[in-house]
Design a protein around this motif. Structure first.
Motif, PDB file in Angstrom:
ATOM      1  N   ASP A  88      -0.094  10.184  -5.121  1.00 14.41           N
ATOM      2  CA  ASP A  88       1.194  10.077  -5.801  1.00 14.41           C
ATOM      3  C   ASP A  88       2.015  11.313  -5.479  1.00 14.41           C
ATOM      4  N   ASP A 138       0.815  -1.215   0.000  1.00 18.89           N
ATOM      5  CA  ASP A 138       0.000   0.000   0.000  1.00 18.89           C
ATOM      6  C   ASP A 138       0.853   1.271   0.000  1.00 18.89           C
ATOM      7  N   SER A 186     -11.315   4.716   0.313  1.00 16.68           N
ATOM      8  CA  SER A 186      -9.855   4.678   0.226  1.00 16.68           C
ATOM      9  C   SER A 186      -9.351   5.867  -0.582  1.00 16.68           C
ATOM     10  N   ARG A 187      -8.057   6.105  -0.473  1.00 11.83           N
ATOM     11  CA  ARG A 187      -7.421   7.228  -1.169  1.00 11.83           C
ATOM     12  C   ARG A 187      -6.176   6.755  -1.894  1.00 11.83           C
ATOM     13  N   GLU A 188      -5.871   7.423  -2.987  1.00 11.98           N
ATOM     14  CA  GLU A 188      -4.621   7.187  -3.706  1.00 11.98           C
ATOM     15  C   GLU A 188      -3.866   8.502  -3.810  1.00 11.98           C
ATOM     16  N   HIS A 225      -1.655   4.113  -0.998  1.00 14.33           N
ATOM     17  CA  HIS A 225      -3.068   3.722  -1.063  1.00 14.33           C
ATOM     18  C   HIS A 225      -3.495   3.376   0.348  1.00 14.33           C
ATOM     19  N   HIS A 259     -11.535   9.899  -3.501  1.00 14.87           N
ATOM     20  CA  HIS A 259     -11.624   8.598  -2.862  1.00 14.87           C
ATOM     21  C   HIS A 259     -12.646   7.706  -3.558  1.00 14.87           C
ATOM     22  N   GLN A 302       4.091   6.255  -3.792  1.00 17.65           N
ATOM     23  CA  GLN A 302       2.685   5.930  -4.066  1.00 17.65           C
ATOM     24  C   GLN A 302       2.038   5.401  -2.794  1.00 17.65           C
TER      25      GLN A 302
END
Length: 414
Positions: A288, A233, A284-286, A250, A280, A248
């Motif tokens: 970069d 993650d 969840s969140r991503e 997650h 989201h 990165q």
């Protein structure tokens, strides 16, 4: 002070829509953290973000929405506060003042009133709306149902030395408390220092332990089907850029997530070259982030990567610690969050904690804010002595778990 053009705010026309904050100013290490902290302080949640810098100049676009539908956002004051954080146009870009504490005058607000459920949160809400920042609280209840409240505060507007500002504060509190407010006074708190809390060794070990991130019981299954964070993650990639490391992330979405990440990077002296905080999906969140060390080099050392991974993972899982303990015959709720190296604590912790207790119908006998040093870092600790009730008897493990879960969810915005 930075130019008024450094910050532009496009306020959403309808409830539920995102407002857009654009910031274009000279860069400095930790600037993104300081800006996100102020946005969180004003009761806003960052839904999306784009950040970029060439090392001298930065450009940020933040899409925000109120944490609560009932929040009254003072957009003009927010813009002025953000402008005050932006580095001056006239200073060389390499001057880094991000870790320099701002020595605002601390004031003692004395408030004596009739006690009732939700009193402490109602007062705290007024102070937050007035941009009065709470640094320490001493609250006690007398046997005859009276409440003495001592708030050590600073003014985000730096106007509390004026009679007009003090009268405005008194008027707002009188509107909420009515005839139950017996006396009110604001005095300079000369020689103010943060109080330091002491705990029994076992309590301190449980509250501040670095191993908390590996305790499954602490996750409380806060979001259905969201698995515990693993190494997959959070990844480092040094192949996509000649000058930067791609980080990165997650993770579970939560209130103040971008602030927690940027705060950790700031305290680790890591600079962000470019970043994207995406919308989201299913809780969840991503994120970069292209990052560098302060010398402009990539992060290639495995030990440095592992250290940064450990710090970030801890803050994403547990930026706040919540537990209930026995304090003699009394029951005490403890809430703790790490303090930035600059000495600043997390915004609105007292607000959210008292809100959760108010919604649960739990009365607070006394409250206190202090600092505690443990594991080579400083923590801000909020201590609440709770009043027992028939609805949630504090002797019941189920009731205790329910209180802890509700307070944590409110703090994290779940």
């Amino acid at each position: 002070m930075a130019s008024d053009d450094a910050v532009a705010i496009q306020v959403a026309k309808m409830a539920g829509e995102l407002s857009v904050i654009t910031i274009n100013c000279p860069d400095q290490t930790g600037l993104g953290c300081d800006l996100c902290r102020t946005i969180l302080e004003f009761g806003l949640r960052i839904a999306r973000a784009d950040l970029s810098t060439d090392g001298q100049w930065c450009y940020l676009v933040l899409w925000v929405i109120p944490c609560s539908a009932s929040s009254n956002i003072h957009w003009t004051s927010l813009k002025n506060r953000l402008i005050s954080i932006c580095p001056s146009w006239s200073l060389p870009f390499y001057i880094d003042s991000s870790n320099q504490p701002v020595n605002s005058q601390v004031y003692l607000m004395k408030l004596f009133s009739t006690d009732r459920k939700g009193l402490l949160h109602d007062v705290t809400r007024v102070l937050c709306e007035l941009e009065l920042l709470i640094h320490r609280v001493k609250v006690s209840t007398t046997p005859d149902g009276k409440s003495m409240n001592l708030f050590f505060i600073t003014d985000g507007m730096e106007l509390l030395h004026t009679q007009r500002r003090q009268d405005e504060t008194h008027e707002q509190l009188s509107t909420i408390l009515g005839e139950s407010l017996y006396s009110f006074e604001i005095l300079p708190a000369n020689g103010f220092q943060h109080g330091f809390s002491s705990f029994p060794p076992q309590v301190a070990e449980n509250l501040f332990s670095l191993e908390l991130v590996d305790n499954e019981l602490c996750l409380h299954s806060v979001i259905p089907d969201m698995k515990k964070l693993t190494k997959s993650d959070l990844k480092f990639d040094n192949t996509l850029s000649h000058t930067s490391t791609l980080l990165q992330i997650h993770c579970v979405d939560q209130k103040g997530l971008l602030y927690d990440i940027l705060r950790t990077l700031k305290d680790c002296n890591i600079q962000i070259v470019y970043g994207r905080f995406m919308s989201h999906t299913k809780g969840s969140r991503e994120i970069d982030l292209f990052i560098q060390q302060t010398d402009g080099k990539k992060i290639t050392d495995p030990e440095k990567q592992e250290f940064l991974f450990s710090c970030l993972r801890s803050e994403m899982l547990h930026p706040l610690r919540v537990m209930i303990v026995n304090r003699g015959p009394e029951t005490e709720l403890l809430v703790a969050n790490p303090v930035e190296l600059s000495g600043k604590g997390r915004p609105r912790v007292f607000y959210d904690s008292t809100l959760a207790l108010k919604l649960l119908g739990i009365c607070i006998f006394s409250a206190e804010i202090g600092r505690h040093s443990s594991f080579d870092r400083e923590w801000e600790v909020y201590r609440f002595l709770l009043v027992d009730s028939k609805e949630l008897p504090l002797s019941s493990p189920h009731a205790r778990n329910h209180i802890v879960d509700r307070v944590r969810r409110t703090l994290m915005g779940w």
